[in-house]
Motif scaffolding. Sequence first.
Motif, PDB file in Angstrom:
ATOM      1  N   GLY A 278      -2.749   8.473  -7.408  1.00  0.00           N
ATOM      2  CA  GLY A 278      -2.080   8.183  -6.140  1.00  0.00           C
ATOM      3  C   GLY A 278      -3.050   8.161  -4.977  1.00  0.00           C
TER       4      GLY A 278
ATOM      5  N   VAL B 267       0.828  -1.203   0.000  1.00  0.00           N
ATOM      6  CA  VAL B 267       0.000   0.000   0.000  1.00  0.00           C
ATOM      7  C   VAL B 267       0.865   1.256   0.000  1.00  0.00           C
ATOM      8  N   MET B 268       1.987   1.220   0.711  1.00  0.00           N
ATOM      9  CA  MET B 268       2.836   2.411   0.783  1.00  0.00           C
ATOM     10  C   MET B 268       3.602   2.641  -0.522  1.00  0.00           C
TER      11      MET B 268
ATOM     12  N   PRO C 110       1.469   3.962  -4.427  1.00  0.00           N
ATOM     13  CA  PRO C 110       1.351   5.366  -4.825  1.00  0.00           C
ATOM     14  C   PRO C 110       2.667   5.958  -5.319  1.00  0.00           C
TER      15      PRO C 110
ATOM     16  N   CYS D 273       3.937   8.133   3.108  1.00  0.00           N
ATOM     17  CA  CYS D 273       3.113   7.955   1.914  1.00  0.00           C
ATOM     18  C   CYS D 273       2.294   9.224   1.632  1.00  0.00           C
ATOM     19  N   LEU D 274       1.717   9.812   2.672  1.00  0.00           N
ATOM     20  CA  LEU D 274       0.949  11.040   2.472  1.00  0.00           C
ATOM     21  C   LEU D 274       1.834  12.176   1.977  1.00  0.00           C
TER      22      LEU D 274
ATOM     23  N   ALA E 253       2.568   5.525   6.743  1.00  0.00           N
ATOM     24  CA  ALA E 253       1.451   6.340   6.271  1.00  0.00           C
ATOM     25  C   ALA E 253       1.849   7.810   6.161  1.00  0.00           C
TER      26      ALA E 253
ATOM     27  N   GLY F 293      -8.072  11.551   2.299  1.00  0.00           N
ATOM     28  CA  GLY F 293      -7.824  11.623   0.858  1.00  0.00           C
ATOM     29  C   GLY F 293      -8.396  12.880   0.245  1.00  0.00           C
TER      30      GLY F 293
ATOM     31  N   ILE G 127       2.296  11.607  -1.726  1.00  0.00           N
ATOM     32  CA  ILE G 127       1.066  11.911  -2.462  1.00  0.00           C
ATOM     33  C   ILE G 127       0.873  13.417  -2.577  1.00  0.00           C
TER      34      ILE G 127
ATOM     35  N   ALA H 206      -5.439   1.706   1.860  1.00  0.00           N
ATOM     36  CA  ALA H 206      -5.545   2.040   3.280  1.00  0.00           C
ATOM     37  C   ALA H 206      -6.811   1.467   3.896  1.00  0.00           C
TER      38      ALA H 206
ATOM     39  N   THR I 267      -3.986   4.883  -2.720  1.00  0.00           N
ATOM     40  CA  THR I 267      -3.741   4.974  -1.284  1.00  0.00           C
ATOM     41  C   THR I 267      -5.011   4.730  -0.486  1.00  0.00           C
TER      42      THR I 267
END
Length: 785
Positions: free
Chosen positions: A431, A219-220, A223, A670-671, A667, A758, A674, A439, A435
């Motif tokens: 992305g 998941v990470m 994106p 990852c954010l 997370a 998101g 993104i 998530a 995500t």
Amino acid sequence: MSLRERTPEVRQKRARRSFPKDLWLGAQLSLRGGREVVLRTVLTAIGVGVATAALLLAAALPTVMAHLNERHADRFDYQVAEYPPPPAGEDTLLFSIADTAYEGNPIHGRIVRAEGADPPVPPGVSEIPGPGEIVLSPALTELLEDPENEVLQRRFDHTPVGEIGPEGLMGPHELAFYLGDGELTLDSAGNRITSYGGEPSPSGDEPVIMLLGVVGVVVMLTPVVVFLGAAVRFGGEQRDRRLSALRLMGADRGATRRIAAGETLPGVALGLALGAGFFLLGRPVVESVPISSGLYTADVTPHPVLGSLVFIAVPLLALWVVLGSLRGVVVDPLGTVRRAERPRPRLWWRLLLFVLGVSLIVLSMRLGLSGGQGIPMVSIGLLAALFGTTAVLPWLVDRFFGRASGGPLSLQLALRRLGAAGGGPTRAVSGIVVTVAGAIALQSLFANAWDDSTVELAETIEEVYADQEFGESGFQLRTDLRSVPVGSDPAGAVAEVPGVEEVLAYSGVRGVTDDGSDVLVRVADCPALQQMADLPRCSPGDAFSGVSGLEPGGTLMVGGGEEVDAAPWTVPAFTEFAGPLVEHPWYGLGHTAKDTVLATPEAAALPEGIAVPGSLWIRVDPSAPGMDEELKAAVAALDPTARVQIPFASTTVPAMVRMRDALIAGALACLTVIAAGLVVGTVEQIRERKRVHAVLTAFGTRRRTLVASVLWQTTLPVLLGIALATVAGTALGALIQRLVGLPVAFALPDILIIVGAGVGVAFLTTLLALPPLLRTMRPEGLRWE
């Protein structure tokens, strides 16, 4: 041979000779093609750099885990202690486990005593501390230096003589100490070693935890790959116009593809360098991330093989994306056909990708996760399902907005752009879609697994204390002291703690009768003895017992241990009693009058020279603020080896806690990726249409209309993508829960938080792109070369 027959050979040789020249020409165009082209190269480099840094961070995960396992194995002590223990010598060390906690944060602690001149030294410690001396970790030192932690300072009121180095800690934020104690014996410590360290034990993680890690990594990283594909497409329309000009100058279609590839390579090469720089600059930041014990900078080192694959795979992926984007474009000498009527996206292959991923996940159920057989298939299946979810988004955008019309002017402009731009606007949203879908699947699995691995004793801590009450006085806690000095009053010292209502103190030793039967001898005053058992009238000098065959005046051998010989004790005159003894629920061993002697201090007269451990029964008010930490400090002042087991309302498997910390850190990273991708992608789209915006402004279009059109252009695909991601993520979450045998359940608040995050990231990054949008509405934008 005719000229016609020789032509293919001549063309093949010419193509071979022109291949490096075409790449070189494309590279020169990306660096010397004017400010716009250079800006596109810089944007591509930034995007590739961010993605490369994220991939390098992922490539460091095996190294991180290896370093943590090595450091954990290097400080093995009780895990490698021999039984029976070796004899004392110059190279032996006594230690007692003193793990504790402060305000919910675990503290790794050991009480140590060197028995010779060459004892084993724990990793990270220069020498064994002497009596009353302590070696602290930097994080614990920092806590002790804070005036607000006065109660912790009283718990560790010893002389600091050193600091534990990184090789002896799990991370820079770990709380740990080694306290020297000259009175520690093998009987009170229970552990003697001649060396530290051992081989890392094989991972015993449950399949749920393994799957959580796999799903989390997929998941990470997905994106990041999506963002990388979008980054190398920056400036695609301007590139196509430049290729059209080259076609007018005589370049064939093969040459234009090679030039396009060469035009991408400088941005990718610069991006790789920037990514390595971002990674190296960001490595020290990990030491400041307050998650669990943290990581050292040296831990975050890419695995050699995986790190090399990143620098190989990123350029190959970039070239594949660029050449693939040219398949739908016919570059002619007089222009490109990208603006012509484009074929509507097909759905079958997009759904096929998702179905393939689901099929692989279902197939992995038969392989199972034990031993990791099904893990690769689960990873590939998740990747296929997530990319399939992203691939469906352009089809949905075309069906919903490609032929739509009507509404305010800003909405019409946005719909026209969404219908004409193909997959451009959806690439920036991909992305978020990946995500959110991943998530939701991850969170549904994690929430279910967290509940499954959590033991909940009660809803409130007061209920737990009530369940732990024992005896008529309702004691809840018990702590054992190594010894009770003559004349000391441990009960009085503990009774002064705010929140402590009553304390009962007693001491005791174990004895052995002539026939080898074990007898428990407890010594306390009459009020305490009467709370331990149902006794007749008691006064100083009395003793009580119900041991069969034991007579007053008989002899018990008491106080024996590994290194101390037992001493004879004459049994005083006693009164018989019957029934069980009152015991703490956690420590209860089922003692009764049949194996116990109870005596007042006046009657006991235990032999001198033997260790007489003590115990405290404590009744507290659990609602008193700070009572547990104050109680730990008071007990530590009496005996640093003593521990108070504070009741808890719920507890979770430690591996799940570590997994939660890792997922939180991933997370956040990852954010960040993104958000960076959305900002760069939105700015790049605005920059490509700056001339259109300037023309519309010159013809009287209001600025707020153009701003609203950009917001519509971003919001519509985001809302559609979020809806798609919610459905796909829920389906994947249900499937994965079935995979590990958990009941299918979803936490609606968690899903709403993920969806809101998101949407929030998309809205925030769109606002950050408004200043560049306003600059494109100036009259200078009408200039064109």
